[in-house]
Design a protein around this motif. Sequence first.
Motif, PDB file in Angstrom:
ATOM      1  N   ASN A  10       0.857  -1.199   0.000  1.00 14.37           N
ATOM      2  CA  ASN A  10       0.000   0.000   0.000  1.00 14.37           C
ATOM      3  C   ASN A  10       0.887   1.242   0.000  1.00 14.37           C
ATOM      4  O   ASN A  10       2.118   1.139  -0.003  1.00 14.37           O
ATOM      5  N   GLN A  40      -2.968  -2.021  -4.688  1.00 17.79           N
ATOM      6  CA  GLN A  40      -3.501  -0.894  -3.927  1.00 17.79           C
ATOM      7  C   GLN A  40      -2.555   0.301  -3.905  1.00 17.79           C
ATOM      8  O   GLN A  40      -2.928   1.376  -3.445  1.00 17.79           O
ATOM      9  N   LYS A 301     -13.886  -6.164  -1.348  1.00 15.39           N
ATOM     10  CA  LYS A 301     -12.467  -6.513  -1.373  1.00 15.39           C
ATOM     11  C   LYS A 301     -12.216  -7.799  -0.586  1.00 15.39           C
ATOM     12  O   LYS A 301     -11.453  -8.673  -0.999  1.00 15.39           O
ATOM     13  N   ASP A 308      -6.775  -5.692   3.120  1.00 13.45           N
ATOM     14  CA  ASP A 308      -5.525  -4.942   3.318  1.00 13.45           C
ATOM     15  C   ASP A 308      -4.876  -5.403   4.616  1.00 13.45           C
ATOM     16  O   ASP A 308      -4.944  -4.752   5.641  1.00 13.45           O
TER      17      ASP A 308
END
Length: 327
Positions: A10, A40, A301, A308
């Motif tokens: 990220n 991402q 997601k 994440d």
Amino acid sequence: MAAFVTLATNDSYARGAMVLGKSLRNHNTSKKLVALIGPQVSEPSKSVLERIFDEVKVVDVLDSGDTAHLAMMKRPDLGVTFTKLHCWTLTDYSKCVFMDADTLVLSNIDELFDREELSAAPDPGWPDCFNSGVFVFCPSMETHGKLIQYCTEHGSFDGGDQGVLNGFFDNWATADISKHLPFIYNLSSISIYTYLPAFKQYGGHAKVVHFLGKTKPWSYKFDPRSQQITGSVHDADTHSTFLVDWWILYSSAVVPMMQQQYGDQPFHSGCEEVNGEKTGLSSCVTYPPEAQMSAEERKEKWEQGQADYMGMDSFDNIQKKLDSFLK
């Protein structure tokens, strides 16, 4: 051909990778620099990474052509681990040194390429295990396949890549002492206060510092004029010298490139204001906040296996949510 390799899933870890790459460049490495990034990572961050690294490669374990794809369907809990194992697919290189994005190079470490796979430093928490923040490896599709298979069948005893790699390379502790890197190649910042006399004796020889723990360098704030770190007082005091080194490099070398890429887009300051005045971009960084997803987008997601795990959906955040429900 040889390369240093890192991973950023990220934008937060991308900032760490930028500083790591610049620290390697500043110490005149003769090796290539490769960054693996997750989908991402934003386009501006990717553009900055492309200016620092020789190769920036997007890796997505949900790509149907990926050997980790089906494995992840069985073990979605190991998504970040599967992503990290992509480094073994970099077969354009004969030997690589993997470095986590929360590491900082303090001097030239090209001599690591004289080591064999799998060379790594002991983990401070359990020295019979190696810490997977810095390790020497040889890219191989065969090894990658075996790692994926091991990962699927046995999982990870610690829930992450370190457990998988220590399980796979299970003779590291006993087979060959030459594969034990000195601790100065992966100096854990949290070890400084657990054995302070040893740090005072040997810390000056450190070549790589690893910012282990929940709070990463980019999580703090920095006053470039006083060169003071603010944030978690205990953590900041523990490794303040290394944090200041990180921030000085970040503000002087990375910020100008980020400013060029983000242009007029709004920035969230990583620095303290001085006397009510904002510090200039030439002195310190301002960076955009992580994109906020709606609850529906996050749910989608998760259903796609794209949680994440190193950010909003980290184990710590999930644990906090569970604790609040249990109370």
